[in-house]
Write a protein that holds these residues in place. Structure first.
Motif, PDB file in Angstrom:
ATOM      1  N   LEU A   7     -24.362 -12.209 -19.117  1.00  0.00           N
ATOM      2  CA  LEU A   7     -23.362 -11.211 -18.750  1.00  0.00           C
ATOM      3  C   LEU A   7     -23.967  -9.819 -18.665  1.00  0.00           C
ATOM      4  CD1 LEU A   7     -20.304 -12.410 -20.888  1.00  0.00           C
ATOM      5  CD2 LEU A   7     -20.840 -12.931 -18.502  1.00  0.00           C
ATOM      6  N   ASN A   8     -24.854  -9.503 -19.591  1.00  0.00           N
ATOM      7  CA  ASN A   8     -25.508  -8.184 -19.561  1.00  0.00           C
ATOM      8  C   ASN A   8     -26.350  -8.025 -18.304  1.00  0.00           C
ATOM      9  OD1 ASN A   8     -24.413  -7.374 -21.989  1.00  0.00           O
ATOM     10  ND2 ASN A   8     -26.168  -8.017 -23.207  1.00  0.00           N
ATOM     11  N   ALA A   9     -27.064  -9.078 -17.926  1.00  0.00           N
ATOM     12  CA  ALA A   9     -27.901  -9.019 -16.724  1.00  0.00           C
ATOM     13  C   ALA A   9     -27.039  -8.848 -15.481  1.00  0.00           C
ATOM     14  CB  ALA A   9     -28.743 -10.287 -16.620  1.00  0.00           C
ATOM     15  N   ALA A  10     -25.946  -9.581 -15.399  1.00  0.00           N
ATOM     16  CA  ALA A  10     -25.079  -9.509 -14.223  1.00  0.00           C
ATOM     17  C   ALA A  10     -24.345  -8.173 -14.146  1.00  0.00           C
ATOM     18  CB  ALA A  10     -24.071 -10.658 -14.251  1.00  0.00           C
ATOM     19  N   SER A  11     -24.022  -7.591 -15.302  1.00  0.00           N
ATOM     20  CA  SER A  11     -23.281  -6.328 -15.305  1.00  0.00           C
ATOM     21  C   SER A  11     -24.115  -5.162 -14.790  1.00  0.00           C
ATOM     22  CB  SER A  11     -22.764  -6.035 -16.714  1.00  0.00           C
ATOM     23  OG  SER A  11     -23.832  -5.791 -17.609  1.00  0.00           O
ATOM     24  N   GLU A  12     -25.414  -5.367 -14.644  1.00  0.00           N
ATOM     25  CA  GLU A  12     -26.263  -4.333 -14.049  1.00  0.00           C
ATOM     26  C   GLU A  12     -25.894  -4.095 -12.582  1.00  0.00           C
ATOM     27  OE1 GLU A  12     -28.731  -2.419 -15.506  1.00  0.00           O
ATOM     28  OE2 GLU A  12     -27.910  -3.286 -17.354  1.00  0.00           O
ATOM     29  N   PHE A  13     -25.220  -5.062 -11.971  1.00  0.00           N
ATOM     30  CA  PHE A  13     -24.862  -4.947 -10.552  1.00  0.00           C
ATOM     31  C   PHE A  13     -23.440  -4.446 -10.348  1.00  0.00           C
ATOM     32  CE2 PHE A  13     -27.749  -8.695 -11.002  1.00  0.00           C
ATOM     33  CZ  PHE A  13     -28.888  -8.064 -10.533  1.00  0.00           C
ATOM     34  N   GLY A  14     -22.675  -4.318 -11.421  1.00  0.00           N
ATOM     35  CA  GLY A  14     -21.308  -3.839 -11.317  1.00  0.00           C
ATOM     36  C   GLY A  14     -20.436  -4.407 -12.423  1.00  0.00           C
ATOM     37  N   VAL A  15     -19.144  -4.111 -12.363  1.00  0.00           N
ATOM     38  CA  VAL A  15     -18.192  -4.590 -13.363  1.00  0.00           C
ATOM     39  C   VAL A  15     -17.867  -6.054 -13.080  1.00  0.00           C
ATOM     40  CG1 VAL A  15     -15.881  -4.289 -14.319  1.00  0.00           C
ATOM     41  CG2 VAL A  15     -17.217  -2.280 -13.644  1.00  0.00           C
ATOM     42  N   LEU A  16     -17.945  -6.876 -14.123  1.00  0.00           N
ATOM     43  CA  LEU A  16     -17.712  -8.311 -13.944  1.00  0.00           C
ATOM     44  C   LEU A  16     -16.235  -8.598 -13.702  1.00  0.00           C
ATOM     45  CD1 LEU A  16     -20.032  -9.757 -16.728  1.00  0.00           C
ATOM     46  CD2 LEU A  16     -20.489  -9.547 -14.292  1.00  0.00           C
ATOM     47  N   TYR A  17     -15.980  -9.463 -12.722  1.00  0.00           N
ATOM     48  CA  TYR A  17     -14.610  -9.844 -12.368  1.00  0.00           C
ATOM     49  C   TYR A  17     -14.341 -11.318 -12.637  1.00  0.00           C
ATOM     50  CZ  TYR A  17     -10.592 -11.017  -9.448  1.00  0.00           C
ATOM     51  OH  TYR A  17      -9.384 -11.487  -8.995  1.00  0.00           O
ATOM     52  N   ALA A  18     -15.323 -12.173 -12.314  1.00  0.00           N
ATOM     53  CA  ALA A  18     -15.098 -13.620 -12.402  1.00  0.00           C
ATOM     54  C   ALA A  18     -16.371 -14.338 -12.807  1.00  0.00           C
ATOM     55  CB  ALA A  18     -14.614 -14.156 -11.050  1.00  0.00           C
ATOM     56  N   ILE A  19     -16.190 -15.531 -13.385  1.00  0.00           N
ATOM     57  CA  ILE A  19     -17.315 -16.419 -13.657  1.00  0.00           C
ATOM     58  C   ILE A  19     -16.936 -17.811 -13.171  1.00  0.00           C
ATOM     59  CG2 ILE A  19     -16.556 -16.871 -16.045  1.00  0.00           C
ATOM     60  CD1 ILE A  19     -19.599 -17.098 -16.732  1.00  0.00           C
ATOM     61  N   ILE A  20     -17.877 -18.441 -12.456  1.00  0.00           N
ATOM     62  CA  ILE A  20     -17.679 -19.779 -11.909  1.00  0.00           C
ATOM     63  C   ILE A  20     -18.909 -20.610 -12.241  1.00  0.00           C
ATOM     64  CG2 ILE A  20     -17.341 -21.143  -9.800  1.00  0.00           C
ATOM     65  CD1 ILE A  20     -16.189 -18.541  -8.520  1.00  0.00           C
ATOM     66  N   GLY A  21     -18.716 -21.799 -12.815  1.00  0.00           N
ATOM     67  CA  GLY A  21     -19.846 -22.681 -13.082  1.00  0.00           C
ATOM     68  C   GLY A  21     -19.824 -23.244 -14.494  1.00  0.00           C
ATOM     69  N   GLY A  22     -20.918 -23.865 -14.870  1.00  0.00           N
ATOM     70  CA  GLY A  22     -21.024 -24.503 -16.177  1.00  0.00           C
ATOM     71  C   GLY A  22     -21.427 -23.509 -17.252  1.00  0.00           C
ATOM     72  N   VAL A  23     -20.791 -23.629 -18.412  1.00  0.00           N
ATOM     73  CA  VAL A  23     -21.124 -22.705 -19.504  1.00  0.00           C
ATOM     74  C   VAL A  23     -21.566 -23.450 -20.770  1.00  0.00           C
ATOM     75  CG1 VAL A  23     -19.671 -20.858 -18.596  1.00  0.00           C
ATOM     76  CG2 VAL A  23     -18.707 -22.467 -20.255  1.00  0.00           C
ATOM     77  N   HIS A  24     -21.938 -24.725 -20.615  1.00  0.00           N
ATOM     78  CA  HIS A  24     -22.571 -25.515 -21.671  1.00  0.00           C
ATOM     79  C   HIS A  24     -21.776 -25.442 -22.980  1.00  0.00           C
ATOM     80  CE1 HIS A  24     -25.961 -28.072 -22.352  1.00  0.00           C
ATOM     81  NE2 HIS A  24     -26.378 -27.408 -23.409  1.00  0.00           N
ATOM     82  N   GLY A  25     -22.416 -25.070 -24.090  1.00  0.00           N
ATOM     83  CA  GLY A  25     -21.741 -25.057 -25.383  1.00  0.00           C
ATOM     84  C   GLY A  25     -21.144 -23.712 -25.754  1.00  0.00           C
ATOM     85  N   PHE A  26     -20.979 -22.835 -24.791  1.00  0.00           N
ATOM     86  CA  PHE A  26     -20.459 -21.488 -25.030  1.00  0.00           C
ATOM     87  C   PHE A  26     -19.149 -21.519 -25.819  1.00  0.00           C
ATOM     88  CE2 PHE A  26     -17.368 -18.336 -23.365  1.00  0.00           C
ATOM     89  CZ  PHE A  26     -17.930 -17.195 -23.896  1.00  0.00           C
ATOM     90  N   ASN A  27     -19.117 -20.747 -26.922  1.00  0.00           N
ATOM     91  CA  ASN A  27     -17.888 -20.685 -27.723  1.00  0.00           C
ATOM     92  C   ASN A  27     -17.595 -19.283 -28.252  1.00  0.00           C
ATOM     93  OD1 ASN A  27     -19.839 -20.454 -29.682  1.00  0.00           O
ATOM     94  ND2 ASN A  27     -19.285 -22.322 -30.799  1.00  0.00           N
ATOM     95  N   LYS A  28     -18.288 -18.281 -27.742  1.00  0.00           N
ATOM     96  CA  LYS A  28     -17.984 -16.897 -28.121  1.00  0.00           C
ATOM     97  C   LYS A  28     -16.971 -16.363 -27.113  1.00  0.00           C
ATOM     98  CE  LYS A  28     -22.490 -16.202 -30.280  1.00  0.00           C
ATOM     99  NZ  LYS A  28     -23.768 -15.454 -30.279  1.00  0.00           N
ATOM    100  N   TYR A  29     -15.774 -16.905 -27.191  1.00  0.00           N
ATOM    101  CA  TYR A  29     -14.772 -16.736 -26.153  1.00  0.00           C
ATOM    102  C   TYR A  29     -14.403 -15.286 -25.868  1.00  0.00           C
ATOM    103  CZ  TYR A  29     -14.387 -21.604 -27.602  1.00  0.00           C
ATOM    104  OH  TYR A  29     -14.678 -22.897 -27.949  1.00  0.00           O
ATOM    105  N   GLU A  30     -14.570 -14.435 -26.861  1.00  0.00           N
ATOM    106  CA  GLU A  30     -14.212 -13.030 -26.677  1.00  0.00           C
ATOM    107  C   GLU A  30     -15.070 -12.340 -25.611  1.00  0.00           C
ATOM    108  OE1 GLU A  30     -17.383 -13.248 -29.840  1.00  0.00           O
ATOM    109  OE2 GLU A  30     -15.554 -14.357 -29.369  1.00  0.00           O
ATOM    110  N   LEU A  31     -16.218 -12.923 -25.297  1.00  0.00           N
ATOM    111  CA  LEU A  31     -17.089 -12.329 -24.272  1.00  0.00           C
ATOM    112  C   LEU A  31     -16.457 -12.358 -22.885  1.00  0.00           C
ATOM    113  CD1 LEU A  31     -20.621 -13.691 -25.297  1.00  0.00           C
ATOM    114  CD2 LEU A  31     -19.675 -11.422 -25.699  1.00  0.00           C
TER     115      LEU A  31
END
Length: 213
Positions: A151-175
């Motif tokens: 997310l930090n890398a992608a936010s270098e290009f602008g404000v994040l609006y959407a995420i599409i794809g696999g997020v594996h074991g991600f569970n820090k939902y507040e992000l």
């Protein structure tokens, strides 16, 4: 812009084949058509593309997120029917043969006017960031690196609006609290939990799902 899921663990539309892996077609106005990842089996990939009326010859570029078979397995079969593509790969992937051009992406890269690669994150995986008038649409393969790093890398290009794809074991939902659209696919382990946290932002994926932004 439009994203069409052509390979996923589930099928959104009847008649399309579900299989372990991920691939989607990314279409942005006045920009070459990009196939993001290629799933596990070339036969399944090409069959689903045909049923979705996506001609292999219409694909100009392929973006490979990482080297795991469920994201690159269909590439060799695809290149048998369309060699005239440029393939963007992370350094950890190794050599690719049969494409018109192979570009190794080791750091953030502007691929087209509104399309970027995050570069290979944590030596594992690259993601795609697409700039729209609503914000950045982030397309991920499996999200093996720390999600905060993606997310930090992608936010270098602008404000994040959407995420599409696999997020594996991600569970820090507040992000995901600032995301306006969430579509988790393929290897996502906590899909129901993400959906319960973000019921208004969450949409189902699956082969044949079309997301227009």
């Amino acid at each position: 812009m439009k994203v069409t899921i052509v390979y996923d663990n589930t099928a959104y539309k009847e008649g399309l084949e579900a299989d372990w892996g991920f691939s989607c077609l990314v279409e942005v106005e006045n920009t070459p058509r990009i196939l993001f990842d290629t799933g596990t089996k070339g036969t399944v990939l090409l069959s689903n593309m045909e049923k979705l009326n996506i001609e292999s010859a219409s694909i100009d570029e392929i973006f490979i997120s990482h080297k795991h078979y469920d994201h690159i397995g269909g590439l060799s079969e695809f290149l048998k029917v369309n060699k005239e593509v440029t393939v963007y790969v992370p350094p950890s992937l190794g050599k690719i043969h049969g494409a018109k051009e192979v570009i190794i992406v080791d750091k953030p890269l502007r691929i087209h006017e509104n399309i970027f690669s995050t570069g290979e994150i944590d030596g594992i995986e690259q993601s795609m960031a697409i700039k729209t008038n609503k914000g950045i649409v982030l397309i991920v393969g499996c999200s093996h690196p720390e999600m905060s790093n993606i997310l930090n890398a992608a936010s270098e290009f602008g404000v994040l609006y959407a995420i599409i794809g696999g997020v594996h074991g991600f569970n820090k939902y507040e992000l995901f609290k600032d995301m306006k659209l969430i579509c988790t696919t393929h290897c996502t382990q906590h899909k129901e939990e993400i959906k319960s946290y973000y019921p208004d932002e969450y949409i189902e994926g699956g082969v044949g799902k079309i997301i227009e932004i």
